[in-house]
Design an enzyme around this catalytic site. Structure first.
Site, short mmCIF file in Angstrom:
data_model
loop_
_atom_site.label_atom_id
_atom_site.label_comp_id
_atom_site.label_asym_id
_atom_site.label_seq_id
_atom_site.Cartn_x
_atom_site.Cartn_y
_atom_site.Cartn_z
N GLU A 83 32.22 24.74 84.03
CA GLU A 83 32.64 24.99 82.64
C GLU A 83 32.51 23.75 81.77
OE1 GLU A 83 36.36 27.93 83.94
OE2 GLU A 83 36.73 25.91 83.19
N CYS A 97 34.31 18.32 76.37
CA CYS A 97 35.02 18.12 77.63
C CYS A 97 34.11 18.58 78.76
CB CYS A 97 36.32 18.92 77.63
SG CYS A 97 37.26 18.83 79.16
N CYS A 104 37.21 21.37 92.76
CA CYS A 104 37.88 20.08 92.77
C CYS A 104 38.67 19.93 94.06
CB CYS A 104 38.82 19.96 91.56
SG CYS A 104 39.64 18.34 91.45
N CYS A 108 45.83 19.89 92.35
CA CYS A 108 47.05 19.89 91.54
C CYS A 108 47.60 21.31 91.43
CB CYS A 108 46.77 19.31 90.15
SG CYS A 108 46.22 17.59 90.16
N CYS A 111 46.69 23.59 88.27
CA CYS A 111 45.30 23.64 87.80
C CYS A 111 44.51 24.76 88.48
CB CYS A 111 44.63 22.29 88.07
SG CYS A 111 42.90 22.21 87.56
N ASN A 285 49.41 25.06 79.84
CA ASN A 285 48.63 26.23 79.44
C ASN A 285 48.66 27.22 80.60
OD1 ASN A 285 46.88 27.99 78.21
ND2 ASN A 285 45.30 26.47 77.77
N CYS A 328 41.46 24.25 82.26
CA CYS A 328 40.41 23.89 83.21
C CYS A 328 40.32 24.86 84.38
CB CYS A 328 40.69 22.47 83.73
SG CYS A 328 39.43 21.87 84.86
#
Length: 337
Positions: A83, A97, A104, A108, A111, A285, A328
């Site tokens: 993305e 961004c 990843c 976290c 996320c 978010n 993200c």
């Protein structure tokens, strides 16, 4: 094969590389056929050796306000998804961004990208192409990319060589020619690569994901903190500040009833007060399927008030793109599912 090797193979003079860089990184051509500075024969040869695009648009969403766009790309070589987001600020800045990985490895808890796990690193060309995609669009509006942030999918310090190579594309005067101060690397705070970044004399800006004022709480939110202690991280932060005298940003996602209480704010003050830093408080978010919630506005204000009384520089970030899955990893994980 590099562009330099291609030109040497075809017995071309060195100035051809300057023509190529001008067309790609300043004129923002959208296809090899537009590169009319070169002969048709030479254009056909470069088209045979290099795909003009290494990424294909799968989904392109725009927020209702028009201030945020998110693109889901597929890598042409293996169809893996990544993305990229552009944020168009009221002051005229256009911030792209970028992602540096597919997935990843950091994990976290808040996320969406972390749920994918690590899939692969992106090349420097794939990172740069994310910016070029929006640069070409902005050119048609007589606008430019003003800032680049490595805050998309992936941990930049775990793909550091490709990240630094892409930054060379962004900052090289013969390529995009951006100021290094316009580029920000966001990291979860992995100590050894941070030290390597210091050794490489990185001229851009740093944003470090903090998210908690204590080691124990940070480990519960960010598993990678178990092998990268808060004390070690702050020691490196001090070294970086002493070395270049630039303000470092700390990112702090506010999670309801987890890290947003007054006691957390007070411990945060003790951790950062007196340092050349700026705190970005980020209302969470929400991600579908996650139980985490956004802190109440009153709680955010109380948290901010503690920092204000202690004169700790900070801002509460304005959320952008909630209506287009801008957090993200949201779009990629949704498409994958």
């Amino acid at each position: 094969m590099t562009f330099e090797e291609f030109l040497k193979k075809n017995n071309q003079p060195s100035f051809r590389l300057k023509q190529l860089n001008l067309a790609l990184y300043k004129q923002y051509i959208e296809d090899w056929s537009e590169f009319t500075t070169w002969s048709k024969e030479l254009r056909e040869k470069i088209a045979q050796e290099f795909d003009f695009n290494t990424l294909k648009v799968i989904n392109h969403q725009k927020s209702k306000k028009g201030d945020t766009e998110k693109v889901l790309f597929s890598r042409t070589k293996n169809k893996q998804l990544l993305e990229t987001v552009i944020m168009k600020h009221k002051d005229g800045r256009n911030t792209v961004c970028v992602s540096c990985m597919v997935g990843c490895p950091v994990g976290c808890t808040f996320c969406a990208t972390g749920t994918m796990g690590f899939i692969s690193n992106l090349t420097s060309e794939e990172i740069a192409e994310q910016v070029l995609f929006f640069a070409r669009k902005l050119k048609k509006e007589d606008k430019k990319v003003s800032n680049i942030v490595f805050m998309g999918m992936g941990e930049p310090l775990l793909n550091l060589d490709n990240v630094l190579e892409s930054i060379e594309i962004f900052t090289n005067p013969e390529k995009m020619g951006m100021s290094p101060s316009r580029i920000t690397i966001s990291t979860s705070g992995i100590v050894k690569p941070l030290e390597k970044l210091l050794e490489n004399d990185f001229k851009g800006r740093l944003a470090i994901s903090l998210h908690a004022p204590t080691q124990e709480l940070r480990e519960s939110i960010m598993p990678i903190a178990k092998n990268n202690s808060l004390s070690e991280l702050m020691t490196v932060v001090d070294k970086i500040i002493d070395n270049n005298n630039k303000r470092i940003s700390f990112e702090y996602v506010l999670l309801k009833n987890i890290n947003d209480k007054q006691r957390h704010a007070e411990k945060l003050v003790k951790l950062v007060k007196g340092k050349l830093i700026h705190l970005n408080l980020i209302p969470y978010n929400p991600v579908p399927g996650f139980t985490l919630q956004t802190s109440d506005r009153n709680q955010i204000d109380r948290f901010s008030a503690v920092l204000s009384r202690a004169r700790v520089p900070h801002t509460v970030r304005v959320s952008m793109g909630k209506d287009i899955d801008a957090a993200c990893g949201q779009l990629a994980t949704k498409k994958t599912k």
